[in-house]
Each structure stands twice: as C-alpha cells, then as structure tokens.
Design a protein around this motif. Structure first.
Motif, PDB file in Angstrom:
ATOM      1  N   GLY A 153      -8.544   1.022   2.661  1.00  0.00           N
ATOM      2  CA  GLY A 153      -9.585  -0.005   2.730  1.00  0.00           C
ATOM      3  C   GLY A 153     -10.430   0.138   3.978  1.00  0.00           C
ATOM      4  N   THR A 154     -11.657  -0.320   3.904  1.00  0.00           N
ATOM      5  CA  THR A 154     -12.572  -0.213   5.038  1.00  0.00           C
ATOM      6  C   THR A 154     -13.270  -1.547   5.289  1.00  0.00           C
ATOM      7  N   ARG A 177     -17.815   2.171   2.498  1.00  0.00           N
ATOM      8  CA  ARG A 177     -16.916   3.312   2.392  1.00  0.00           C
ATOM      9  C   ARG A 177     -17.627   4.636   2.648  1.00  0.00           C
ATOM     10  N   GLY A 194      -7.135  -3.219  -2.357  1.00  0.00           N
ATOM     11  CA  GLY A 194      -8.163  -3.257  -1.332  1.00  0.00           C
ATOM     12  C   GLY A 194      -8.658  -4.648  -1.036  1.00  0.00           C
ATOM     13  N   GLU A 251     -16.431   7.895   5.079  1.00  0.00           N
ATOM     14  CA  GLU A 251     -15.964   9.125   4.431  1.00  0.00           C
ATOM     15  C   GLU A 251     -16.031  10.365   5.320  1.00  0.00           C
ATOM     16  N   TYR A 283      -6.687   1.956  -7.744  1.00  0.00           N
ATOM     17  CA  TYR A 283      -7.581   2.003  -6.583  1.00  0.00           C
ATOM     18  C   TYR A 283      -8.934   2.644  -6.891  1.00  0.00           C
ATOM     19  N   ARG A 284      -9.125   2.989  -8.161  1.00  0.00           N
ATOM     20  CA  ARG A 284     -10.410   3.551  -8.608  1.00  0.00           C
ATOM     21  C   ARG A 284     -10.805   4.770  -7.760  1.00  0.00           C
ATOM     22  N   ILE A 285      -9.872   5.676  -7.588  1.00  0.00           N
ATOM     23  CA  ILE A 285     -10.106   6.889  -6.808  1.00  0.00           C
ATOM     24  C   ILE A 285     -10.853   7.899  -7.675  1.00  0.00           C
ATOM     25  N   ASP A 286     -11.822   8.575  -7.089  1.00  0.00           N
ATOM     26  CA  ASP A 286     -12.632   9.567  -7.787  1.00  0.00           C
ATOM     27  C   ASP A 286     -11.752  10.731  -8.243  1.00  0.00           C
ATOM     28  N   PRO A 311      -9.694   4.543  -0.406  1.00  0.00           N
ATOM     29  CA  PRO A 311      -9.596   3.318  -1.213  1.00  0.00           C
ATOM     30  C   PRO A 311      -8.278   2.574  -1.009  1.00  0.00           C
ATOM     31  N   ASP A 359       0.804  -1.222   0.000  1.00  0.00           N
ATOM     32  CA  ASP A 359       0.000   0.000   0.000  1.00  0.00           C
ATOM     33  C   ASP A 359       0.838   1.274   0.000  1.00  0.00           C
ATOM     34  N   GLN A 371      -9.235  10.641  -0.703  1.00  0.00           N
ATOM     35  CA  GLN A 371      -8.371   9.958  -1.664  1.00  0.00           C
ATOM     36  C   GLN A 371      -7.725   8.727  -1.047  1.00  0.00           C
TER      37      GLN A 371
END
Length: 342
Positions: A150-151, A155, A326, A159, A101-104, A147, A45, A144
């Motif tokens: 991990g949760t 998620r 993740g 947030e 990580y498919r971050i927005d 992801p 990570d 950011q």
C-alpha cells in the motif's frame, strides 16, 4: 502458517489456507532475510507476501535445478501456461493473491521471461544488457509487492522506487553469490566493466579455484558494490511513500540486504570462496527496532479505531471499505498485530 495470519487476511477456504501455508514454508526455508522482514508486516498482509515469494522460488528452483536444459524449458513453459489455473498449492495461493490485490498479471510474464534467459544466457556484455534481465527477475517483484504494501502517494509515483529497490536486492544477490553462480557457468557481472579492471571469466575462475586474493578482482567488485550502494540510496525515498505500517518491513529488508554489502567490504571483497552473510545476532539487532516501530504503529491504529467508534456514526456497508486489500479502514487496522516469533 499461523491461523491468526490467515484469519486476519480473511482466508477461510481449507484448501486455500493449505496453499498459503505451503508458500510460507518455502519462504521460511529459503528466504531467511526476506522472511525475517516479512514478520514486521501486519498479520493480514503476510500471506500475500509468502505467496509471491513462493511462486518466485518455484520458478527459480526450475532454472537452478539439475534437470537437462530441455526439461527445464518445458517446465518453465508449463508453469507459465498453468500459472493461473491453481493446479498446485503455490499457484493456488498466487492466483488468490493476484485477485485480492489486483496485481498486474503482466509482471509475472516478465518475471518468467527473465527466468527463461537463465537457461541460455551465461553472461551479459554490458550493464544495460544485465538491466533487462534484472528488471524481469527483480524489479517486477518490487512492483508486485506495492499493492500489498500500500502507498500514501499515488502508486505510479512509488513504482520507480520499488523497482530500484528490487534491482538493488538482486545486484546484492549477484555479488553475494558470484562464486556459486560461476560454478553454474553464469556471470551476472557486466563483462565490459570487469574488463575495465583487467578481469575476465577465466580470472574469476582462477580466483575461485585457488582461493588467492586478486587485486584486480577486488577493484572490480569494489566498483560494483559502490554502484549497488548508490541504487539503495536512490530507492530509499520510496519507503516514505508506503503506508506507515509497511515501512518498518521494507526499511528492515533494505538494511539487512545492505548489510550483505558491508560484509563483502569487511571481507576485503574476498568472496569468491565464501558467501557474505549478515550474522544472526546482527540481523536480529536490525529487525528488533523495526518490530518496535510496527508494534507502536499497530497500537496507534487500534487507539484511533476505538476513538472513531466512540465519536463517529457507523458507516453503511455500502460505503465501507472494511476487508478490502490495501484499505486504511479501522477494522483492518485493528488486526495489525506484529510478531517475530509466530
């Protein structure tokens, strides 16, 4: 960057490995507290965290640099325009991290919006005004990171806590750097709240210039330290929502940053001419229990992985989540070794 980190993350392309190494060098050079906490994350990570920090630092250096304001504006716009092109190492690592990580992506647009505010906004009338800046400059950093960390909870439930922790970190920075920011012509403390304690920009400048203790400034700073401490408390429940092996890192970072507030109090709020920092020995004392917890979690994950291998049938590649960012897969967990010195 350690080849073990890159290998654990599955980063094999030579140019990409060099890009992540450049981001790590930025983190190590500038983010002392942040970098130390990052050492408590699993190997796989860490490169993503370095990439996120490296990008934020590049933008921050533009707005805090010595270039004329017009040139700073041009560079920030160019950074936003080329952000996903990967035309420099830090951006190449960022784009890869966001994809993995498919971050927005909108979180990075919000970040750069706040960075542009630094070019023309010198102070904030109210805390609500400041909060809009803080969201883009800091809360989005927590979002950011989610992801990557991990949760164990959905998620979206975690947030608000991640955003609050980013807010607390940023407010701590504002208090730590109040004198230096004043020299740059900026005040990141709400003007209406300063005025409630009889403080304005000129009074801050006087205290900075003379080095004299000012009881009005002291009371204003004490109020803001108390509020920031309350935000840390509000953010704290979110740590339990993270994956177990991410918690020591975030818990340690929170303790180290809160330690800066403790140093401010210990200095009796006389911080306009000296930067409040947590001594190295104390930082290590805070970090070492986190390292022990991380090592224990990694060992436990490895033991469970071996047990699963002995008692379970192999999963087909079609259903396996091995190597996915993740993922809770045993193959990924087996690489989660921790090192503070690597």
């Amino acid at each position: 960057m350690s080849t073990r980190e890159l290998d654990a993350a599955g980063i094999t392309d030579p140019e990409l490995r060099a890009a992540y190494a450049a981001s790590k060098a930025i983190n190590a050079r500038h983010g002392r507290t942040y970098f130390l906490a990052t050492r408590l994350l699993p190997l796989a990570d860490r490169p993503a965290v370095h990439a996120l920090y490296g990008f934020a630092r590049v933008a921050d250096d533009i707005v805090d640099g010595s270039l004329p304001k017009a040139q700073q504006t041009i560079e920030l716009l160019a950074l936003e325009r080329t952000m996903w092109d990967g035309d420099q190492p830090v951006l190449r690592a960022l784009a890869d991290t966001v994809r993995r990580y498919r971050i927005d992506r909108s979180l990075f647009t919000d970040f750069l919006t706040s960075m542009r505010m630094d070019l023309h906004v010198r102070d904030y009338a109210t805390y609500d005004d400041l909060a809009r800046y803080v969201y883009g400059s800091a809360s989005v950093i927590g979002l950011q990171m989610l992801p990557v960390l991990g949760t164990v909870s959905p998620r979206d439930e975690a947030e608000p806590y991640a955003a609050a922790l980013g807010e607390a970190f940023q407010l701590t920075n504002f208090l730590r750097d109040v004198g230096e920011d004043l020299d740059r012509g900026r005040v990141y403390l709400p003007l209406d709240e300063l005025a409630a304690f009889g403080v304005d920009r000129e009074r801050l400048r006087w205290a900075r210039r003379t080095g004299r203790h000012d009881p009005y400034v002291r009371r204003a700073l004490a109020h803001m330290v108390a509020r920031t401490t309350a935000i840390y408390r509000r953010a704290e429940p979110g740590i339990a929502m993270l994956r177990p092996w991410s918690r020591p890192c975030v818990r340690t970072a929170a303790k180290l940053y809160r330690g800066i507030l403790d140093e401010i109090v210990a200095a009796d709020y006389a911080i306009l001419n000296q930067r409040a920092v947590v001594p190295t020995g104390q930082r290590l004392r805070v970090a070492l229990p986190g390292a022990a917890a991380s090592i224990g979690l990694a060992a436990g994950q490895n033991a469970r992985a071996w047990a699963l291998r002995l008692t379970s049938r192999p999963r087909s590649p079609r259903n396996a989540s091995i190597g996915m960012p993740g993922s809770d897969s045993s193959a990924v967990n087996s690489q989660r070794r921790i090192s503070l010195v690597e």
